[in-house]
Design a protein around this motif. Structure first.
Motif, PDB file in Angstrom:
ATOM      1  N   LEU A 163       1.109  -0.758   0.264  1.00 41.92           N
ATOM      2  CA  LEU A 163       0.192   0.162   0.597  1.00 41.92           C
ATOM      3  C   LEU A 163       0.719   1.055  -0.178  1.00 41.92           C
ATOM      4  CD1 LEU A 163      -2.215  -1.322   2.983  1.00 41.92           C
ATOM      5  CD2 LEU A 163      -3.035  -1.200   0.275  1.00 41.92           C
ATOM      6  N   LEU A 222       0.338   4.802   1.218  1.00 42.73           N
ATOM      7  CA  LEU A 222      -0.678   5.182   1.727  1.00 42.73           C
ATOM      8  C   LEU A 222      -0.355   7.326   1.968  1.00 42.73           C
ATOM      9  CD1 LEU A 222      -0.730   2.777   4.615  1.00 42.73           C
ATOM     10  CD2 LEU A 222      -2.088   3.495   2.609  1.00 42.73           C
ATOM     11  N   PHE A 281      -4.556   6.029  -1.046  1.00 39.12           N
ATOM     12  CA  PHE A 281      -3.424   4.650  -1.340  1.00 39.12           C
ATOM     13  C   PHE A 281      -3.712   4.570  -2.667  1.00 39.12           C
ATOM     14  CE2 PHE A 281      -7.769   2.501   0.185  1.00 39.12           C
ATOM     15  CZ  PHE A 281      -7.582   1.193  -0.867  1.00 39.12           C
TER      16      PHE A 281
END
Length: 769
Positions: free
Chosen positions: A698, A700, A707
């Motif tokens: 991910l 973020l 994301f």
């Protein structure tokens, strides 16, 4: 003895200063430019000039061996400079002043009335704050600047350096000549430097300069001292003498075809300058020196009868200098410029934009680096189309067909080149190892075309071989054109990656080295002979040391290698050093990281707020999702894939243990339904099966609440249908394949973004079963 010592020292200082001043005044009064040139105060400029030329020829240090010839020549030059300038001549006639830096129209400021006590001002001692010319100030050199910038730059242009000091009264005499010379030479590209021996003793000792004023030249890191009388013409000739002798070839009707056809052997474009002057202009010589590794330079004197045919051949206008640049086609120039009054910027731009052939041969690593640069994130992608071919006559038609294709597909994003497989065998073996063929060899009349993109200076590339090989047929051209069009639409078309070895230097053979060494040795021997006549041994020692070093290298290294067993194999170099705990990975990239490891922190309820919720604007946290069982394997792979991006200040790296926080992953993907995998509900047809997030990554952005998602992709030989099996059946070390490509798209800003209204809590820990 009982006198006040302070009063005694004060009187002693005044007496010494008075003696110095009287000596200076006497020397100034003795210098009379009219007497030096033997003319009267009513002489015209023509008479003054005639007298100057006659005396200059008589007292020139090269012709007159009298010990005082040099000093006399300086006086003659100084006298002519004063009397040839009407303003300075009038100033001398009124006040007897010869220094142009003194104030005009005022009485000499070295004296005041006796009753006002003895007086002298700062200008008498020529302090740096008030008298150093701006020309000198902007060219002052420091030791670190000289070693780190000037010396490397001297391999592209020569430098003229003046050694001076605050208390150098003789330096005053050369200032006007130096200033005019700097203005002339700096405009054509000569580097200028000034060393104040009082402040830069370390640099002065390094240069071997122990007296002021001194002038020296620097080229290719080598220092040469100037030993003649200082004049503009002598300094200009000195700079020209620093340049190698065979930079520019004289071209006539008899050798122009041979010169233009030299591109095959030397793998360089050719530039011809047409001008009416008999000598090659200094600007053109300096350009030749700067681009000597990429371009060949020739000069055509339009005033010679031996150049009539070449002028007619290319329809040259004789009223202005003309430059023609030729590549593979020797009958028609690839580029032309014509101008009155040559400008350095115009010539540099003209040569720099044409420093490669249309299809050059990769003969060494330097050409490869320049032609196919490493991809930078902020630049457009550039692809190198490489033909692997042979040198035999059987390949001539194949190579010509590739050249025709390159001529009709000139795009900024594409660079065409070729290599001879026999000359670059390690490179070809690496690029052809994935082909379905016997040992990678170029077959009869059939070559291979590789499309590649460089990813790091260490040699990492993405590439793909054009199917069907290359024999120059229309079908081959059509197939190559289609694959290039597909590549520009979809960069993932390049499916293979490899670490390329450094290219062999095809010009580094023993015979070529001996020729180059002989040329360099000739230059050094000439310089040594010159220094024997004009220098002391201290100045000559660096040259002697270099010559003996070169002899040692020649007979101690090259000869031994020439008779050694060339078939001995060298052990392969380790591409990547050992890793520790999956984090310390050391290899090079196009953007070198500041550390030799990647800092990866665990995302927990303690670090969650600082690493995500309150992450600074513009910063992104790249989070690897893993389990306790896959932790060590995935962290090693993760560190290897993201290491080349760890130099960025806006990227942070963490990992999330889904054995503890799987509920956070579920909640995050529920907040962004478009990010959930399409087959979530299809896995084994039940909802009781938990989604396996192992290997997800991910990116973020805590500030903007979005994301980007990387799903693990297996890049082995399995069919597409196998990717729908449970993730647990995949090999762990393949889950992060292609992560580096995903990271590049992240840096380019081309990944889909999934927005969430708020970040879910991380306090709850999933119970261990």
């Amino acid at each position: 003895m009982g006198a006040n010592p302070k009063l005694f020292l004060r009187r002693l200082f005044r007496l010494a200063a008075l003696l110095v001043l009287l000596d200076y005044a006497a020397e100034a009064s003795e210098f009379n430019p009219y007497k030096v040139l033997g003319v009267s105060t009513h002489s015209s400029q023509a008479e003054i000039k005639k007298a100057y030329k006659q005396l200059a020829r008589e007292w020139h240090p090269d012709k007159n061996k009298d010990p005082g010839a040099e000093d006399m020549f300086i006086k003659i030059t100084k006298s002519y400079e004063i009397l040839s300038n009407e303003e300075r001549r009038a100033n001398y006639d009124r006040f007897g002043q010869t220094d142009e830096n003194q104030h005009h129209g005022q009485a000499p400021q070295g004296f005041r009335h006796f009753h006002d006590s003895f007086y002298f001002d700062q200008s008498f001692f020529h302090f740096t704050q008030s008298t150093r010319d701006f020309t000198d100030s902007k060219h002052l050199l420091r030791y670190e600047h000289y070693m780190n910038e000037v010396v490397p730059d001297s391999f592209k242009r020569p430098y003229l350096i003046k050694i001076t000091s605050e208390w150098c009264f003789t330096c005053i005499h050369i200032e006007p000549i130096w200033k005019e010379t700097v203005q002339e030479l700096e405009a054509v590209g000569v580097g200028i430097g000034v060393v104040d021996i009082g402040y830069e003793k370390r640099l002065a000792n390094h240069l071997g300069a122990h007296r002021t004023p001194s002038i020296l030249g620097l080229i290719n890191g080598k220092v040469t001292f100037f030993h003649y009388a200082i004049s503009r013409e002598h300094l200009r000739q000195f700079v020209e003498s620093l340049l190698p002798q065979r930079l520019v070839e004289k071209v006539t009707d008899y050798n122009y075809l041979q010169f233009l056809n030299g591109w095959r052997e030397e793998n360089k474009p050719s530039v011809l300058l047409f001008d009416t002057v008999p000598t090659v202009p200094l600007l053109y010589k300096l350009t030749s020196f700067a681009y000597r590794d990429f371009v060949r330079f020739g000069y055509v004197d339009q005033g010679l009868t031996e150049t009539t045919s070449i002028l007619q051949q290319f329809n040259i206008n004789t009223y202005a200098p003309t430059m023609l640049l030729f590549k593979e086609n020797t009958e028609k120039p690839a580029d032309v410029i014509q101008f009155r009054g040559m400008k350095k910027q115009i010539i540099d731009e003209f040569v720099s934009n044409n420093r490669f052939l249309l299809v050059p041969r990769l003969v060494n690593q330097k050409v490869f680096d320049e032609l196919c640069p490493v991809k930078q994130f902020h630049r457009r992608r550039k692809y190198c189309v490489l033909l692997i071919t042979g040198e035999d006559e059987a390949f001539v038609s194949v190579n010509d067909a590739f050249f025709d294709f390159a001529s009709s597909n000139t795009k900024e994003v594409l660079r065409f080149a070729y290599v001879y497989q026999r000359q670059q065998q390690p490179l070809c073996d690496t690029l052809l190892k994935n082909e379905d063929m016997s040992p990678p060899q170029v077959r009869a009349k059939k070559s291979n075309v590789i499309i590649l993109e460089r990813r790091s200076a260490a040699g990492k590339v993405l590439y793909r071989t054009v199917t069907g090989g290359w024999n120059g047929s229309d079908e081959d051209k059509h197939r190559l054109h289609e694959q290039l069009e597909l590549l520009q639409r979809d960069p993932s078309f390049l499916t293979y990656d490899a670490m390329l070895p450094e290219l062999n230097n095809e010009f580094a053979s023993v015979s070529m080295f001996l020729i180059q060494w002989a040329n360099v040795a000739y230059d050094y021997l000439s310089q040594m002979y010159f220094d024997l006549l004009h220098s002391n041994w201290r100045e000559m020692m660096p040259i002697v040391s270099l010559i003996f070093s070169a002899l040692f290298i020649l007979f101690g290294t090259v000869i031994i290698q020439a008779f050694s067993d060339s078939g001995e194999e060298k052990p392969p170099k380790q591409k990547f050093p050992p890793t520790t705990n999956g984090i310390h990975v050391s290899f090079f990239s196009s953007r070198p990281p500041k550390k030799n490891f990647v800092e990866v922190t665990e995302l927990t309820d303690v670090t969650y707020t600082s690493n995500l919720v309150r992450l600074r604007p513009g910063h992104i946290n790249v989070v690897l999702v893993l389990t306790e069982a896959s932790k060590q394997v995935l962290l090693k792979k993760f560190a290897k894939e993201v290491y080349s991006f760890s130099g960025s200040h806006t990227l942070h790296y963490s990992f999330l243990n889904v054995d503890k926080h799987i509920q956070w992953m579920d909640t995050l993907l529920e907040l962004a339904p478009d990010a959930r995998p399409l087959d979530d509900e299809e896995v084994e047809g039940t909802s009781s099966c938990k989604q396996d997030y192992t290997g997800y990554v991910l990116a973020l952005n805590g500030h903007k609440k979005y994301f980007c998602l990387f799903r693990p992709v297996f890049t082995g030989e399995e069919s597409r249908s196998s990717s729908r099996q449970r993730a647990s059946t995949l090999q762990i070390h393949h889950k992060l394949d292609r992560l580096s490509l995903w990271m590049e798209r992240l840096m380019e800003g081309t990944l889909p973004r999934h927005y969430v209204p708020a970040w879910p809590d991380l306090h709850s820990i999933t119970p261990q079963k």
